[in-house]
Scaffold this motif. Sequence first.
Motif, PDB file in Angstrom:
ATOM      1  N   SER A  96      -6.886   0.358  -2.994  1.00  0.00           N
ATOM      2  CA  SER A  96      -8.161   0.952  -2.597  1.00  0.00           C
ATOM      3  C   SER A  96      -8.230   0.942  -1.072  1.00  0.00           C
ATOM      4  CB  SER A  96      -9.325   0.139  -3.180  1.00  0.00           C
ATOM      5  OG  SER A  96     -10.561   0.636  -2.750  1.00  0.00           O
ATOM      6  N   TYR A  97      -8.363   2.121  -0.476  1.00  0.00           N
ATOM      7  CA  TYR A  97      -8.358   2.246   0.979  1.00  0.00           C
ATOM      8  C   TYR A  97      -9.648   2.892   1.470  1.00  0.00           C
ATOM      9  CZ  TYR A  97      -3.389   1.152   0.663  1.00  0.00           C
ATOM     10  OH  TYR A  97      -2.191   0.526   0.411  1.00  0.00           O
ATOM     11  N   ASP A  98     -10.019   2.537   2.695  1.00  0.00           N
ATOM     12  CA  ASP A  98     -11.236   3.083   3.290  1.00  0.00           C
ATOM     13  C   ASP A  98     -10.961   4.371   4.060  1.00  0.00           C
ATOM     14  OD1 ASP A  98     -13.286   0.943   2.670  1.00  0.00           O
ATOM     15  OD2 ASP A  98     -11.733  -0.254   3.625  1.00  0.00           O
ATOM     16  N   ALA A  99      -9.714   4.581   4.469  1.00  0.00           N
ATOM     17  CA  ALA A  99      -9.354   5.806   5.185  1.00  0.00           C
ATOM     18  C   ALA A  99      -7.839   5.963   5.178  1.00  0.00           C
ATOM     19  CB  ALA A  99      -9.877   5.799   6.624  1.00  0.00           C
ATOM     20  N   LEU A 100      -7.399   7.208   5.381  1.00  0.00           N
ATOM     21  CA  LEU A 100      -5.970   7.537   5.412  1.00  0.00           C
ATOM     22  C   LEU A 100      -5.630   8.193   6.741  1.00  0.00           C
ATOM     23  CD1 LEU A 100      -3.136   8.157   4.195  1.00  0.00           C
ATOM     24  CD2 LEU A 100      -4.161  10.204   3.159  1.00  0.00           C
TER      25      LEU A 100
END
Length: 224
Positions: A44-48
């Motif tokens: 789960s990531y907040d931004a790429l």
Amino acid sequence: MRLLMVEDHDELAALVHARLSVAGFTADRFGTQELGRLALDAGSYDALILDLGLPDGDGLELLQWLRSRGSTIPVLVLTARSAIADRVTGLAAGADDYLVKPFSADELIARIEALLRRSSAKYDATLQCGAIAWDRRTRSAHIDGHPLAMTPRETELMELLITDAGKVVRKSKIETCFFGLGEDFSSNAVEVSIHRLRRRLEVANAGVEIVTMRGLGYLLRVAT
């Protein structure tokens, strides 16, 4: 905040990673589309942060794949393609911002922070299941206000389970996530981690249960 960087230039990636760490971000870095997809599936990531010139294809393909799945994760394209047409194409494909190389590290951090501020209104920063409060920004759990101490594997496992609470998280997805930690693990690593996390939650009176769905995976739900 946890970021994913897909960039194949080792020296540049190392410099950006160091600057992100100084700014207080946790960042995972991979150098191909394929590994980027696996990471997005597993974590789960907040931004790429996405480069376009990748060894196994155009980064726009990864961006289009991501948006086709309904993901709204903020995406910052980081590329040497400076033409207006390239910018338009990138934004039309689903990028939220577009930064051309060479760039200022301070500008990169400022743009990421702006993306995160805009996206923060789209979802709650805290997930709740039973007595567990999971902070997406710090990737930490509290039970009735008390922090829950977990190993790195248990933290990854908790994040996967609580993000999709009430839904089955496939065992293969958990294995991919463990592999991304850069550790060797045995064939029963998932089962062992599930057992330990179950025990930890029981001792803490978390009010949840981890259910084994044989042949599929595991799900987290409020204890019945």
